[in-house]
Design a protein around this motif. Structure first.
Motif, PDB file in Angstrom:
ATOM      1  N   GLN A  38     -17.448  17.183 -13.656  1.00  0.00           N
ATOM      2  CA  GLN A  38     -17.593  17.079 -15.095  1.00  0.00           C
ATOM      3  C   GLN A  38     -16.959  18.312 -15.743  1.00  0.00           C
ATOM      4  O   GLN A  38     -17.047  19.410 -15.206  1.00  0.00           O
ATOM      5  CB  GLN A  38     -19.078  16.993 -15.462  1.00  0.00           C
ATOM      6  CG  GLN A  38     -19.270  16.747 -16.947  1.00  0.00           C
ATOM      7  CD  GLN A  38     -20.658  16.264 -17.282  1.00  0.00           C
ATOM      8  OE1 GLN A  38     -21.629  16.751 -16.719  1.00  0.00           O
ATOM      9  NE2 GLN A  38     -20.756  15.313 -18.190  1.00  0.00           N
ATOM     10  N   THR A  64     -10.294  13.548 -11.551  1.00  0.00           N
ATOM     11  CA  THR A  64     -11.120  14.712 -11.903  1.00  0.00           C
ATOM     12  C   THR A  64     -12.062  15.051 -10.747  1.00  0.00           C
ATOM     13  O   THR A  64     -12.528  14.167 -10.024  1.00  0.00           O
ATOM     14  CB  THR A  64     -11.940  14.466 -13.185  1.00  0.00           C
ATOM     15  OG1 THR A  64     -12.817  13.365 -12.971  1.00  0.00           O
ATOM     16  CG2 THR A  64     -11.044  14.174 -14.377  1.00  0.00           C
ATOM     17  N   SER A  86     -18.492   2.431 -17.442  1.00  0.00           N
ATOM     18  CA  SER A  86     -19.477   1.415 -17.804  1.00  0.00           C
ATOM     19  C   SER A  86     -19.597   1.316 -19.322  1.00  0.00           C
ATOM     20  O   SER A  86     -20.000   0.283 -19.839  1.00  0.00           O
ATOM     21  CB  SER A  86     -20.830   1.728 -17.167  1.00  0.00           C
ATOM     22  OG  SER A  86     -21.154   3.093 -17.338  1.00  0.00           O
ATOM     23  N   GLY A  87     -19.235   2.393 -20.025  1.00  0.00           N
ATOM     24  CA  GLY A  87     -19.204   2.338 -21.487  1.00  0.00           C
ATOM     25  C   GLY A  87     -17.757   2.421 -21.944  1.00  0.00           C
ATOM     26  O   GLY A  87     -17.229   3.511 -22.115  1.00  0.00           O
ATOM     27  N   ARG A  96     -26.000   2.675 -13.732  1.00  0.00           N
ATOM     28  CA  ARG A  96     -24.543   2.742 -13.746  1.00  0.00           C
ATOM     29  C   ARG A  96     -23.898   1.770 -12.750  1.00  0.00           C
ATOM     30  O   ARG A  96     -22.840   1.215 -13.011  1.00  0.00           O
ATOM     31  CB  ARG A  96     -24.153   4.179 -13.400  1.00  0.00           C
ATOM     32  CG  ARG A  96     -22.710   4.515 -13.399  1.00  0.00           C
ATOM     33  CD  ARG A  96     -22.546   5.980 -13.054  1.00  0.00           C
ATOM     34  NE  ARG A  96     -23.025   6.815 -14.151  1.00  0.00           N
ATOM     35  CZ  ARG A  96     -22.345   6.993 -15.271  1.00  0.00           C
ATOM     36  NH1 ARG A  96     -21.201   6.411 -15.442  1.00  0.00           N
ATOM     37  NH2 ARG A  96     -22.815   7.751 -16.227  1.00  0.00           N
ATOM     38  N   SER A 153     -11.263   5.609 -17.427  1.00  0.00           N
ATOM     39  CA  SER A 153     -12.665   5.993 -17.290  1.00  0.00           C
ATOM     40  C   SER A 153     -13.437   5.291 -18.390  1.00  0.00           C
ATOM     41  O   SER A 153     -12.919   4.356 -19.012  1.00  0.00           O
ATOM     42  CB  SER A 153     -12.786   7.515 -17.424  1.00  0.00           C
ATOM     43  OG  SER A 153     -14.102   7.952 -17.156  1.00  0.00           O
ATOM     44  N   GLY A 154     -14.645   5.764 -18.646  1.00  0.00           N
ATOM     45  CA  GLY A 154     -15.364   5.295 -19.825  1.00  0.00           C
ATOM     46  C   GLY A 154     -15.022   6.205 -21.002  1.00  0.00           C
ATOM     47  O   GLY A 154     -14.061   6.980 -20.945  1.00  0.00           O
ATOM     48  N   GLU A 160     -14.192  14.360 -23.347  1.00  0.00           N
ATOM     49  CA  GLU A 160     -13.789  15.650 -22.768  1.00  0.00           C
ATOM     50  C   GLU A 160     -12.369  16.017 -23.207  1.00  0.00           C
ATOM     51  O   GLU A 160     -12.081  17.157 -23.561  1.00  0.00           O
ATOM     52  CB  GLU A 160     -13.803  15.581 -21.233  1.00  0.00           C
ATOM     53  CG  GLU A 160     -15.164  15.590 -20.606  1.00  0.00           C
ATOM     54  CD  GLU A 160     -15.055  15.862 -19.103  1.00  0.00           C
ATOM     55  OE1 GLU A 160     -14.097  16.539 -18.674  1.00  0.00           O
ATOM     56  OE2 GLU A 160     -15.938  15.380 -18.359  1.00  0.00           O
ATOM     57  N   GLY A 219     -18.319   4.437 -14.311  1.00  0.00           N
ATOM     58  CA  GLY A 219     -18.637   3.039 -13.992  1.00  0.00           C
ATOM     59  C   GLY A 219     -19.281   2.918 -12.630  1.00  0.00           C
ATOM     60  O   GLY A 219     -20.187   3.664 -12.269  1.00  0.00           O
ATOM     61  N   GLY A 264     -16.666   8.749 -21.971  1.00  0.00           N
ATOM     62  CA  GLY A 264     -17.046  10.134 -21.717  1.00  0.00           C
ATOM     63  C   GLY A 264     -15.864  11.028 -21.358  1.00  0.00           C
ATOM     64  O   GLY A 264     -15.785  12.181 -21.795  1.00  0.00           O
TER      65      GLY A 264
HETATM   66  P1  ADP Z   1     -19.104   5.784 -17.948  1.00  0.00           P
HETATM   67  O1  ADP Z   1     -18.628   4.844 -18.997  1.00  0.00           O
HETATM   68  O2  ADP Z   1     -19.316   5.067 -16.669  1.00  0.00           O
HETATM   69  O3  ADP Z   1     -20.281   6.567 -18.411  1.00  0.00           O
HETATM   70  P2  ADP Z   1     -17.542   8.142 -18.499  1.00  0.00           P
HETATM   71  O4  ADP Z   1     -16.078   8.239 -18.690  1.00  0.00           O
HETATM   72  O5  ADP Z   1     -18.372   8.182 -19.731  1.00  0.00           O
HETATM   73  O6  ADP Z   1     -17.905   6.810 -17.685  1.00  0.00           O
HETATM   74  O7  ADP Z   1     -17.952   9.301 -17.513  1.00  0.00           O
HETATM   75  C1  ADP Z   1     -19.289   9.575 -17.182  1.00  0.00           C
HETATM   76  C2  ADP Z   1     -19.490  11.071 -17.098  1.00  0.00           C
HETATM   77  O8  ADP Z   1     -18.768  11.605 -16.006  1.00  0.00           O
HETATM   78  C3  ADP Z   1     -18.989  11.822 -18.315  1.00  0.00           C
HETATM   79  O9  ADP Z   1     -20.048  12.634 -18.798  1.00  0.00           O
HETATM   80  C4  ADP Z   1     -17.865  12.698 -17.789  1.00  0.00           C
HETATM   81  O10 ADP Z   1     -17.805  13.929 -18.478  1.00  0.00           O
HETATM   82  C5  ADP Z   1     -18.271  12.894 -16.369  1.00  0.00           C
HETATM   83  N1  ADP Z   1     -17.216  13.230 -15.379  1.00  0.00           N
HETATM   84  C6  ADP Z   1     -15.872  13.287 -15.525  1.00  0.00           C
HETATM   85  N2  ADP Z   1     -15.260  13.552 -14.335  1.00  0.00           N
HETATM   86  C7  ADP Z   1     -16.257  13.668 -13.421  1.00  0.00           C
HETATM   87  C8  ADP Z   1     -16.288  13.931 -12.004  1.00  0.00           C
HETATM   88  N3  ADP Z   1     -15.167  14.088 -11.307  1.00  0.00           N
HETATM   89  N4  ADP Z   1     -17.493  13.969 -11.399  1.00  0.00           N
HETATM   90  C9  ADP Z   1     -18.641  13.780 -12.080  1.00  0.00           C
HETATM   91  N5  ADP Z   1     -18.681  13.521 -13.420  1.00  0.00           N
HETATM   92  C10 ADP Z   1     -17.510  13.472 -14.079  1.00  0.00           C
END
Ligand code: ADP
Ligand code: MG
Length: 398
Positions: free
Chosen positions: A54, A51, A109-110, A182, A76-77, A83, A23, A79
């Motif tokens: 990624q 975390t 954001s999603g 974002r 989180s979103g 994982e 987000g 994503g």
């Molecule tokens: P959004 O809805 O904002 O896209 P997500 O939960 O989908 O949020 O996360 C966005 C991306 O960040 C995903 O691809 C996820 O795998 C990745 N991610 C998870 N932890 C981290 C981190 N600590 N730093 C960077 N990216 C991360």
């Protein structure tokens, strides 16, 4: 509504995973300002893990001793949930691991799954902060529902376990192109949609699917593949998808078939033919080969503001397949997306839009370059197919 069971947070230590990158980048602050007190009041014990990169959560859940926690909560979103689910499915003990109840709190954001959970609870659509409070409250109630997972296979044989969507064309382009917006949070999809409308594209490819009312061919019917471990049950026709669905338990969950190839975990995809062979003869092949979008979604919401499949319920065992044929005007496509905010897009009777509930589908893009997303994450571009595994996972829904 699918049957549920409940957990008592007081007795269930939680692992709370927070993505600081999701987000607008404020998920850790949201935890302290909105979530922490409610969890403490509910008597929950939790370990907080922010975390670091990624795939951190993916790797952690692939290896970790899961007996430490009785539920995994994701702030989180979608994503980070992706994982977690895929980390669990890569374990040798995937069958037990994927039954660990998962909770989702909107911090990205999603936030499609969080918005869907809120929708299933009967609540109206909410803005970001209210949605977070509502989902935290539902989490504290601790009701667990079955979660359908789709097994998605790409041309190289990679397998992803997906709880939300497979998208190609307009929707996947918006998904990926809007990443750069974002900082505006959930509005990034609105911005992305308007940008892509201005440069509307046609995508060429072939689409085929197994309609939901179609029972598997005789040779495939044994040990109904979308009900893991319940060999005596047959696939339900779509009219009865609202029939009570009980969770399978450990005593009968050990016969759900072999993994399709060495190193690939998970239940066998018995509805699918290998990607290099034609689809089974009883599948429906779509005549059109020019599309604006193809979208399979298996939660009600595609994002916080898009009620893509109003009829979807948890554990319905359905992939809700939509496609929009080429030739649609920009104005008509915009009308569809505006109507989707209320979930009334099918009522527009747009001649370019098709919808059907399916159990499995295959998509073979002919356009050489493009984007396919699974749960909003870009995956290998090329032929792709999926089948539903009904109630394979579990989600805390309240
Ligand atoms: P959004 O809805 O904002 O896209 P997500 O939960 O989908 O949020 O996360 C966005 C991306 O960040 C995903 O691809 C996820 O795998 C990745 N991610 C998870 N932890 C981290 C981190 N600590 N730093 C960077 N990216 C991360
Ligand atoms: Mg995302």
């Amino acid at each position: 509504r699918a049957s549920t069971e409940s957990i008592t947070l007081r007795a269930w230590p939680l692992l709370v995973l927070v993505n600081p990158h999701s987000g607008t980048g404020h998920a850790p602050q949201l935890f302290h300002s909105h979530v922490q007190d409610m969890l403490t009041e509910a008597g929950a014990q939790y370990t907080l893990l922010v975390t670091e990169r990624q795939n951190h959560a993916h790797e952690l859940l692939r290896e970790a001793d899961l007996s430490q926690w009785d539920a995994l909560v994701i702030l989180s979103g979608d994503g980070l949930l992706f994982e977690v689910v895929n980390g669990l499915m890569e374990r040798a003990d995937w069958e037990d691991a994927v039954r660990k109840p998962l909770g989702i709190l909107p911090g990205g954001s999603g936030n499609a799954v969080a918005a869907s959970v809120n929708h299933y609870s009967g609540s109206q659509a909410l803005s970001s902060e209210e949605l977070l409070l509502s989902c935290t409250f539902l989490l504290c109630k601790g009701l667990v529902s079955p979660l359908d997972l789709a097994s998605v296979t790409t041309a190289s044989g990679q397998r992803h376990f997906s709880f939300l969507s497979v998208a190609w064309g307009f929707v996947s382009d918006v998904d990926i192109e809007s990443e750069k917006y974002r900082r505006v949070g959930a509005a990034r999809f609105t911005v992305g949609t308007l940008m892509r409308l201005a440069s509307l594209r046609v995508y060429r490819g072939r689409l085929a699917y197994l309609p939901a009312q179609e029972l598997p061919a005789p040779g495939l019917a044994e040990g109904c593949p979308d009900l893991p471990g319940r060999a005596s049950l047959r696939c339900l026709p779509s009219e009865s998808h609202s029939a009570p669905h009980t969770l399978y338990n450990s005593s009968n969950s050990n016969n759900s078939g072999k993994a399709p190839s060495p190193g690939v975990q998970g239940p066998a995809d018995t509805l699918l033919a290998p990607l290099d062979q034609p689809v089974p003869a009883h599948w429906t092949v779509v005549k059109e080969e020019r599309f604006v979008l193809v979208l399979a979604v298996y939660q009600s919401h595609l994002s916080q503001d898009l009620l893509a499949a109003p009829k979807a319920t948890l554990g319905d065992g359905l992939l809700h397949l939509f496609y929009v044929r080429a030739g649609i005007s920009r104005a008509a496509l915009l009308r569809l997306f505006l109507a989707m905010e209320k979930g009334t897009h099918l009522e527009l009777r747009c001649p370019h839009l098709s919808y059907m509930p399916v159990r499995a589908f295959r998509l073979e893009p002919c356009t050489p370059k493009g984007v396919i997303t699974v749960d909003g994450e870009a995956v290998e571009y090329g032929p792709i197919q999926a089948q539903v595994h009904r109630g394979l996972g579990r989600l805390i829904t309240g």
